[in-house]
Design a protein around this motif. Structure first.
Motif, PDB file in Angstrom:
ATOM      1  N   ILE A   3      -2.809   1.964   5.719  1.00 34.89           N
ATOM      2  CA  ILE A   3      -2.246   2.430   4.455  1.00 34.89           C
ATOM      3  C   ILE A   3      -1.455   3.705   4.714  1.00 34.89           C
ATOM      4  CG2 ILE A   3      -2.765   3.297   2.138  1.00 34.89           C
ATOM      5  CD1 ILE A   3      -5.338   1.663   2.201  1.00 34.89           C
ATOM      6  N   ASN A   4      -0.147   3.639   4.513  1.00 37.94           N
ATOM      7  CA  ASN A   4       0.703   4.824   4.651  1.00 37.94           C
ATOM      8  C   ASN A   4       0.648   5.626   3.354  1.00 37.94           C
ATOM      9  OD1 ASN A   4       1.530   4.046   7.225  1.00 37.94           O
ATOM     10  ND2 ASN A   4       3.265   2.895   6.437  1.00 37.94           N
ATOM     11  N   CYS A   5       0.218   6.885   3.445  1.00 38.18           N
ATOM     12  CA  CYS A   5       0.038   7.680   2.229  1.00 38.18           C
ATOM     13  C   CYS A   5       0.713   9.040   2.336  1.00 38.18           C
ATOM     14  CB  CYS A   5      -1.456   7.864   1.929  1.00 38.18           C
ATOM     15  SG  CYS A   5      -2.372   8.825   3.161  1.00 38.18           S
ATOM     16  N   ILE A   6       0.952   9.626   1.160  1.00 37.60           N
ATOM     17  CA  ILE A   6       1.408  11.017   1.089  1.00 37.60           C
ATOM     18  C   ILE A   6       0.502  11.772   0.115  1.00 37.60           C
ATOM     19  CG2 ILE A   6       3.808  10.461   1.641  1.00 37.60           C
ATOM     20  CD1 ILE A   6       4.473  10.839  -1.348  1.00 37.60           C
ATOM     21  N   VAL A   7       0.472  13.085   0.266  1.00 36.13           N
ATOM     22  CA  VAL A   7      -0.353  13.956  -0.568  1.00 36.13           C
ATOM     23  C   VAL A   7       0.550  14.920  -1.317  1.00 36.13           C
ATOM     24  CG1 VAL A   7      -2.100  15.791  -0.545  1.00 36.13           C
ATOM     25  CG2 VAL A   7      -2.346  13.802   0.967  1.00 36.13           C
ATOM     26  N   ILE A   8       0.290  15.111  -2.607  1.00 35.21           N
ATOM     27  CA  ILE A   8       1.049  16.085  -3.400  1.00 35.21           C
ATOM     28  C   ILE A   8       0.060  16.926  -4.201  1.00 35.21           C
ATOM     29  CG2 ILE A   8       2.885  16.449  -5.094  1.00 35.21           C
ATOM     30  CD1 ILE A   8       3.800  13.559  -4.583  1.00 35.21           C
ATOM     31  N   ASP A   9       0.039  18.215  -3.941  1.00 33.75           N
ATOM     32  CA  ASP A   9      -0.835  19.135  -4.688  1.00 33.75           C
ATOM     33  C   ASP A   9      -0.315  20.546  -4.489  1.00 33.75           C
ATOM     34  OD1 ASP A   9      -3.092  20.752  -5.662  1.00 33.75           O
ATOM     35  OD2 ASP A   9      -4.220  18.866  -5.590  1.00 33.75           O
ATOM     36  N   ASP A  10      -0.216  21.301  -5.575  1.00 30.80           N
ATOM     37  CA  ASP A  10       0.342  22.657  -5.471  1.00 30.80           C
ATOM     38  C   ASP A  10      -0.657  23.670  -4.931  1.00 30.80           C
ATOM     39  OD1 ASP A  10      -0.970  22.186  -8.021  1.00 30.80           O
ATOM     40  OD2 ASP A  10      -0.327  24.208  -8.585  1.00 30.80           O
ATOM     41  N   ARG A  15      -4.990  20.603  -0.967  1.00 33.32           N
ATOM     42  CA  ARG A  15      -4.291  19.752   0.005  1.00 33.32           C
ATOM     43  C   ARG A  15      -5.079  19.649   1.307  1.00 33.32           C
ATOM     44  NH1 ARG A  15       0.166  22.721  -1.381  1.00 33.32           N
ATOM     45  NH2 ARG A  15       0.327  23.646   0.704  1.00 33.32           N
ATOM     46  N   ASN A  16      -5.618  20.777   1.747  1.00 36.20           N
ATOM     47  CA  ASN A  16      -6.394  20.784   2.989  1.00 36.20           C
ATOM     48  C   ASN A  16      -7.616  19.879   2.890  1.00 36.20           C
ATOM     49  OD1 ASN A  16      -4.626  22.591   4.152  1.00 36.20           O
ATOM     50  ND2 ASN A  16      -5.845  24.406   3.655  1.00 36.20           N
ATOM     51  N   THR A  17      -8.256  19.899   1.713  1.00 30.47           N
ATOM     52  CA  THR A  17      -9.430  19.040   1.514  1.00 30.47           C
ATOM     53  C   THR A  17      -9.047  17.570   1.602  1.00 30.47           C
ATOM     54  OG1 THR A  17     -10.524  20.688   0.101  1.00 30.47           O
ATOM     55  CG2 THR A  17     -11.281  18.407  -0.087  1.00 30.47           C
ATOM     56  N   ILE A  18      -7.964  17.198   0.921  1.00 30.26           N
ATOM     57  CA  ILE A  18      -7.515  15.802   0.952  1.00 30.26           C
ATOM     58  C   ILE A  18      -7.144  15.393   2.373  1.00 30.26           C
ATOM     59  CG2 ILE A  18      -5.819  14.141   0.088  1.00 30.26           C
ATOM     60  CD1 ILE A  18      -5.503  15.977  -2.381  1.00 30.26           C
ATOM     61  N   GLU A  19      -6.417  16.248   3.060  1.00 32.44           N
ATOM     62  CA  GLU A  19      -5.996  15.943   4.428  1.00 32.44           C
ATOM     63  C   GLU A  19      -7.198  15.758   5.354  1.00 32.44           C
ATOM     64  OE1 GLU A  19      -3.336  19.068   5.566  1.00 32.44           O
ATOM     65  OE2 GLU A  19      -2.025  18.708   3.829  1.00 32.44           O
ATOM     66  N   SER A  20      -8.225  16.579   5.174  1.00 38.94           N
ATOM     67  CA  SER A  20      -9.420  16.464   6.018  1.00 38.94           C
ATOM     68  C   SER A  20     -10.148  15.149   5.755  1.00 38.94           C
ATOM     69  CB  SER A  20     -10.360  17.649   5.783  1.00 38.94           C
ATOM     70  OG  SER A  20     -10.949  17.592   4.488  1.00 38.94           O
ATOM     71  N   TYR A  21     -10.158  14.707   4.488  1.00 36.59           N
ATOM     72  CA  TYR A  21     -10.796  13.428   4.154  1.00 36.59           C
ATOM     73  C   TYR A  21      -9.980  12.253   4.698  1.00 36.59           C
ATOM     74  CZ  TYR A  21     -14.122  15.683   0.929  1.00 36.59           C
ATOM     75  OH  TYR A  21     -15.140  16.437   0.388  1.00 36.59           O
ATOM     76  N   ILE A  22      -8.672  12.375   4.641  1.00 33.69           N
ATOM     77  CA  ILE A  22      -7.801  11.320   5.170  1.00 33.69           C
ATOM     78  C   ILE A  22      -8.063  11.101   6.663  1.00 33.69           C
ATOM     79  CG2 ILE A  22      -5.389  10.797   5.772  1.00 33.69           C
ATOM     80  CD1 ILE A  22      -4.601  11.974   3.041  1.00 33.69           C
ATOM     81  N   LYS A  23      -8.266  12.187   7.392  1.00 34.66           N
ATOM     82  CA  LYS A  23      -8.523  12.083   8.826  1.00 34.66           C
ATOM     83  C   LYS A  23      -9.814  11.333   9.136  1.00 34.66           C
ATOM     84  CE  LYS A  23      -6.031  16.305  10.101  1.00 34.66           C
ATOM     85  NZ  LYS A  23      -6.167  17.708  10.590  1.00 34.66           N
ATOM     86  N   LYS A  24     -10.734  11.324   8.173  1.00 36.68           N
ATOM     87  CA  LYS A  24     -12.028  10.674   8.386  1.00 36.68           C
ATOM     88  C   LYS A  24     -12.007   9.175   8.068  1.00 36.68           C
ATOM     89  CE  LYS A  24     -14.605  14.924   7.299  1.00 36.68           C
ATOM     90  NZ  LYS A  24     -15.139  15.190   8.645  1.00 36.68           N
ATOM     91  N   ASP A  50       2.704   3.430   0.901  1.00 40.30           N
ATOM     92  CA  ASP A  50       1.837   2.509   0.158  1.00 40.30           C
ATOM     93  C   ASP A  50       1.058   3.202  -0.950  1.00 40.30           C
ATOM     94  OD1 ASP A  50       2.391   0.307   1.964  1.00 40.30           O
ATOM     95  OD2 ASP A  50       1.121   1.350   3.414  1.00 40.30           O
ATOM     96  N   LEU A  51       0.770   4.487  -0.745  1.00 40.56           N
ATOM     97  CA  LEU A  51      -0.156   5.173  -1.645  1.00 40.56           C
ATOM     98  C   LEU A  51       0.225   6.643  -1.803  1.00 40.56           C
ATOM     99  CD1 LEU A  51      -2.920   5.065  -3.225  1.00 40.56           C
ATOM    100  CD2 LEU A  51      -4.005   5.712  -1.064  1.00 40.56           C
ATOM    101  N   ILE A  52       0.249   7.102  -3.063  1.00 43.86           N
ATOM    102  CA  ILE A  52       0.429   8.521  -3.365  1.00 43.86           C
ATOM    103  C   ILE A  52      -0.905   9.084  -3.831  1.00 43.86           C
ATOM    104  CG2 ILE A  52       1.555  10.204  -4.876  1.00 43.86           C
ATOM    105  CD1 ILE A  52       3.936   8.288  -5.072  1.00 43.86           C
ATOM    106  N   ILE A  53      -1.354  10.139  -3.174  1.00 46.04           N
ATOM    107  CA  ILE A  53      -2.581  10.840  -3.579  1.00 46.04           C
ATOM    108  C   ILE A  53      -2.134  12.185  -4.133  1.00 46.04           C
ATOM    109  CG2 ILE A  53      -4.832  11.698  -2.840  1.00 46.04           C
ATOM    110  CD1 ILE A  53      -4.601   9.751  -0.421  1.00 46.04           C
ATOM    111  N   SER A  54      -2.305  12.374  -5.430  1.00 47.87           N
ATOM    112  CA  SER A  54      -1.633  13.505  -6.067  1.00 47.87           C
ATOM    113  C   SER A  54      -2.487  14.179  -7.131  1.00 47.87           C
ATOM    114  CB  SER A  54      -0.328  13.019  -6.720  1.00 47.87           C
ATOM    115  OG  SER A  54       0.317  14.039  -7.444  1.00 47.87           O
ATOM    116  N   ASP A  55      -2.222  15.467  -7.304  1.00 45.13           N
ATOM    117  CA  ASP A  55      -2.728  16.200  -8.464  1.00 45.13           C
ATOM    118  C   ASP A  55      -1.924  15.735  -9.684  1.00 45.13           C
ATOM    119  OD1 ASP A  55      -4.051  18.002 -10.048  1.00 45.13           O
ATOM    120  OD2 ASP A  55      -3.005  19.772  -9.297  1.00 45.13           O
ATOM    121  N   ILE A  56      -2.433  16.002 -10.880  1.00 42.96           N
ATOM    122  CA  ILE A  56      -1.670  15.687 -12.091  1.00 42.96           C
ATOM    123  C   ILE A  56      -0.913  16.920 -12.580  1.00 42.96           C
ATOM    124  CG2 ILE A  56      -1.793  15.014 -14.521  1.00 42.96           C
ATOM    125  CD1 ILE A  56      -4.046  13.149 -13.886  1.00 42.96           C
TER     126      ILE A  56
END
Length: 232
Positions: A3-10, A15-24, A50-56
């Motif tokens: 799954i190819n994903c991107i992260v968006i959060d201000d 962002r660091n938390t999401i990235e660390s979970y993605i690595k796992k 394929d997937l956007i992981i984002s804040d609202i």
């Protein structure tokens, strides 16, 4: 499935938390991590996301506003401290809304939903559809046809009785009847569609299904077609 994903959060920490979970999670490939939606436009034009992981809630543009302006938006998972904004994304293909703070387990559960959604799109494009796409509240979910026991009509809503739980979604039985594979499902009464594979036994006026041996009455208008399909 990759799954190819991107992260968006201000928020950098978020962002660091999401990235660390993605690595796992081995199936996830992080293509980019962005502070605001405007920075993410270019990557959506250049590679398959394929997937956007984002804040609202973000300063320049909300995650929901961003998803709405995309021509062919990927699936989305929103991670937010403000779940009240989730209702705005009802018409979008949002797979999950994760409320901050959250655990790796909760994040992994959302990714499982994403895997089903991406599998649905792939099999649909290959003409080998295995899933039924429905709304569960504000979320888009994907149910394996083989997991559905029967579907009950309730005016403008239907109740899908699945292996694990029942889901109420705003549609009609007639609409679902057109989406379901004809070889696997049949309408047996004005208010019921059943999965043929879940039939335990058939009597003159009812069908008994595997789920708690539930009895579904057979309507007079549907009996001949049911018996023909079952070669009775």
């Amino acid at each position: 499935m990759q799954i190819n994903c991107i992260v968006i959060d201000d928020e950098p920490l978020a962002r660091n938390t999401i990235e660390s979970y993605i690595k796992k999670i081995p199936s996830l490939v992080l293509l980019g991590s962005f502070e605001n939606p405007l920075e993410a436009f270019h990557i959506l034009d250049t590679v398959q996301v394929d997937l956007i992981i984002s804040d609202i809630q973000m300063p320049d543009m909300t995650g929901i506003e961003f998803l709405k302006i995309l021509k062919n938006p990927p699936f989305a998972i929103f991670i937010t401290a403000h779940p009240q904004f989730a209702v705005e994304g009802f018409e979008l293909e949002v797979l999950d809304y994760i409320v901050k703070p959250y655990s790796l387990e909760r994040f992994a559960k959302a990714i499982q939903r994403a895997q089903k959604g991406i599998a649905y799109r792939y099999t649909k494009s290959m003409g080998e559809d295995e899933y039924l796409k429905v709304k569960d509240g504000n979320k888009t979910i994907f149910l394996k046809y083989n997991d559905i026991n029967y579907i009950e009509g309730m005016k403008d809503y239907v109740k899908i009785h699945n292996i694990n739980k029942s889901i109420v979604t705003m549609t009609t039985l007639k609409s679902l009847e057109q989406l379901l594979p004809k070889e696997g499902f049949i309408r047996v009464q004005k208010s019921y569609i059943i999965n043929i594979k879940k039939i335990v036994s058939v009597e003159s006026s009812k069908v008994i299904l595997t789920l708690n041996r539930f009895e579904v009455p057979i309507g007079l208008l549907y009996r001949n077609e049911l018996f023909r399909r079952l070669q009775l």
